[in-house]
Design a protein around this motif. Structure first.
Motif, PDB file in Angstrom:
ATOM      1  N   ASP A 108      -2.154   2.931   5.407  1.00 24.28           N
ATOM      2  CA  ASP A 108      -2.934   2.421   4.277  1.00 24.28           C
ATOM      3  C   ASP A 108      -3.037   0.905   4.335  1.00 24.28           C
ATOM      4  N   LYS A 109      -1.957   0.228   4.692  1.00 23.67           N
ATOM      5  CA  LYS A 109      -1.978  -1.237   4.796  1.00 23.67           C
ATOM      6  C   LYS A 109      -2.918  -1.684   5.907  1.00 23.67           C
ATOM      7  N   LYS A 143       2.010   4.773   4.380  1.00 20.20           N
ATOM      8  CA  LYS A 143       1.840   3.462   3.746  1.00 20.20           C
ATOM      9  C   LYS A 143       1.436   2.422   4.784  1.00 20.20           C
ATOM     10  N   LYS A 196      -5.625  -4.863  -3.191  1.00 22.98           N
ATOM     11  CA  LYS A 196      -5.259  -3.595  -2.555  1.00 22.98           C
ATOM     12  C   LYS A 196      -4.387  -3.823  -1.334  1.00 22.98           C
ATOM     13  N   ALA A 233       3.937  -1.549  -0.898  1.00 22.66           N
ATOM     14  CA  ALA A 233       4.281  -0.145  -0.732  1.00 22.66           C
ATOM     15  C   ALA A 233       4.935   0.100   0.619  1.00 22.66           C
ATOM     16  N   THR A 272      -0.985  -4.778  -2.510  1.00 22.95           N
ATOM     17  CA  THR A 272      -0.292  -3.589  -3.026  1.00 22.95           C
ATOM     18  C   THR A 272       0.195  -2.704  -1.877  1.00 22.95           C
ATOM     19  N   SER A 273      -0.630  -2.526  -0.856  1.00 26.17           N
ATOM     20  CA  SER A 273      -0.246  -1.693   0.296  1.00 26.17           C
ATOM     21  C   SER A 273       0.918  -2.311   1.062  1.00 26.17           C
ATOM     22  N   LYS A 274       0.926  -3.664   1.133  1.00 25.51           N
ATOM     23  CA  LYS A 274       2.047  -4.327   1.816  1.00 25.51           C
ATOM     24  C   LYS A 274       3.356  -4.082   1.048  1.00 25.51           C
ATOM     25  N   ALA A 285      -6.396  -1.390   4.726  1.00 26.56           N
ATOM     26  CA  ALA A 285      -6.728  -2.463   3.769  1.00 26.56           C
ATOM     27  C   ALA A 285      -7.000  -3.769   4.496  1.00 26.56           C
TER      28      ALA A 285
END
Length: 334
Positions: free
Chosen positions: A150-151, A147, A176, A183, A179-181, A154
């Motif tokens: 992913d952040k 995660k 996005k 997550a 959302t990644s933050k 992004a």
């Protein structure tokens, strides 16, 4: 002080590792096997002692040993057989004692086995719980790290597309990123929860591991002490057997000391004597002697036992009427 204690020397830096616990258990299993070997040794020694005692007993009671001897030597031989019989009984008794010691060792071994099993069950449960939580923590860590990556991607995408995309595309990138933050924050919380849970379980496992080490160390001390004392007692029993046997043989030696050659000879003479007068000499008897009681040639036994002299020579002439001449005589019947 933990310099030579189990609880201070059987750890591993790898949390899920059980090498220390397994090393102790392997040593305890070897100790149990050693007890079994000593136990079997005592049983086998007992069988040998019993067989020897029975063979010796059979020898003493069935095999004759100077049964026709007399007087003091007979008494010594009787004592000898009695003491051999006693020695045989002692060996049979020693066999029973050794079997009893083997039984005690078996009971001790089984008692330790049951005690150790209780601790092993607790440790198996703790190890299972610890390893399961460790796996959950590592999985949560992987998710958290993914995660985070992913952040980061992004954020980089937002920076790269600042002047190259439309407003709508930028909004998607910002959504996005948000959302990644979120997550990352959620996975971080889950990961932290698992870490805290693992730390709590780790402390419980360490506490149980210390207790298990203490229990196992006490058992090992007891086993070594029990086995050492059992062997010491076994040797004392063998030494005592030798002492008792020697005391019994000493009784035989004492009976031999009072054995008298002169008394046995005298006893035999008094009990079995057949007479004190030897036989008279066999006299010579001349067949022609009137009394037929002459002595043997060359041995004079009296005035009436003179040897017979030569036949008398007739003084008369051949034509003396006292002599008759027989002529024309034949021994054959006509």
């Amino acid at each position: 002080m933990t310099g030579s204690l189990f609880k201070g020397n059987f750890w591993s830096t790898d949390i899920p590792s059980t090498i220390g616990h397994k090393t102790i258990l392997q040593h305890l299993n070897h100790g149990r096997q050693n007890c079994e070997e000593v136990e079997d040794f005592l049983k086998e020694r007992a069988s040998i002692e019993e067989k020897y005692g029975k063979d010796l007993l059979s020898l003493s009671r069935k095999k004759p040993c100077g049964q026709s001897e007399i007087n003091t030597l007979k008494r010594a031989l009787d004592v000898f057989k009695q003491q051999v019989d006693s020695v045989a009984q002692c060996h049979i008794q020693l066999a029973q004692t050794l079997r009893e010691e083997a039984r005690k060792m078996e009971e001790f071994r089984e008692k330790q086995k049951l005690q150790r099993k209780k601790t092993e069950i607790i440790m198996e449960a703790v190890h299972k719980q610890r390893n399961l939580q460790f796996k959950k923590t590592m999985d949560a860590k992987k998710i958290y790290e993914q995660k985070c990556r992913d952040k980061d991607e992004a954020e980089q995408a937002v920076h790269r597309s600042a002047n190259a995309v439309t407003t709508k595309q930028q909004e998607k990138l910002f959504v996005k990123l948000a959302t990644s933050k979120t997550a990352v924050e959620d996975s971080d919380k889950v990961y932290l929860q698992h870490v805290n849970a693992l730390d709590k379980i780790r402390e419980e496992w360490q506490s149980e591991h210390v207790k298990a080490c203490e229990v196992f160390e006490i058992q090992e001390c007891e086993r070594i002490n029990f086995l050492r004392n059992a062997l010491w007692l076994h040797l004392n029993q063998l030494s005592q057997q030798c002492v008792v046997s020697d005391e019994m043989y000493e009784q035989v030696r004492k009976s031999l000391e009072v054995c008298s050659i002169e008394k046995d000879i005298e006893y035999f003479v008094n009990q079995r004597k057949t007479g004190q007068i030897p036989p008279a000499p066999i006299l010579y008897e001349n067949f022609y002697c009137p009394n037929r009681n002459a002595a043997a040639p060359g041995k004079a036994t009296g005035t009436n036992l003179a040897r017979r002299g030569p036949l008398p020579v007739p003084k008369n002439l051949p034509d003396d009427p006292d002599y008759s001449l027989v002529s024309d005589y034949s021994l054959l019947y006509q």
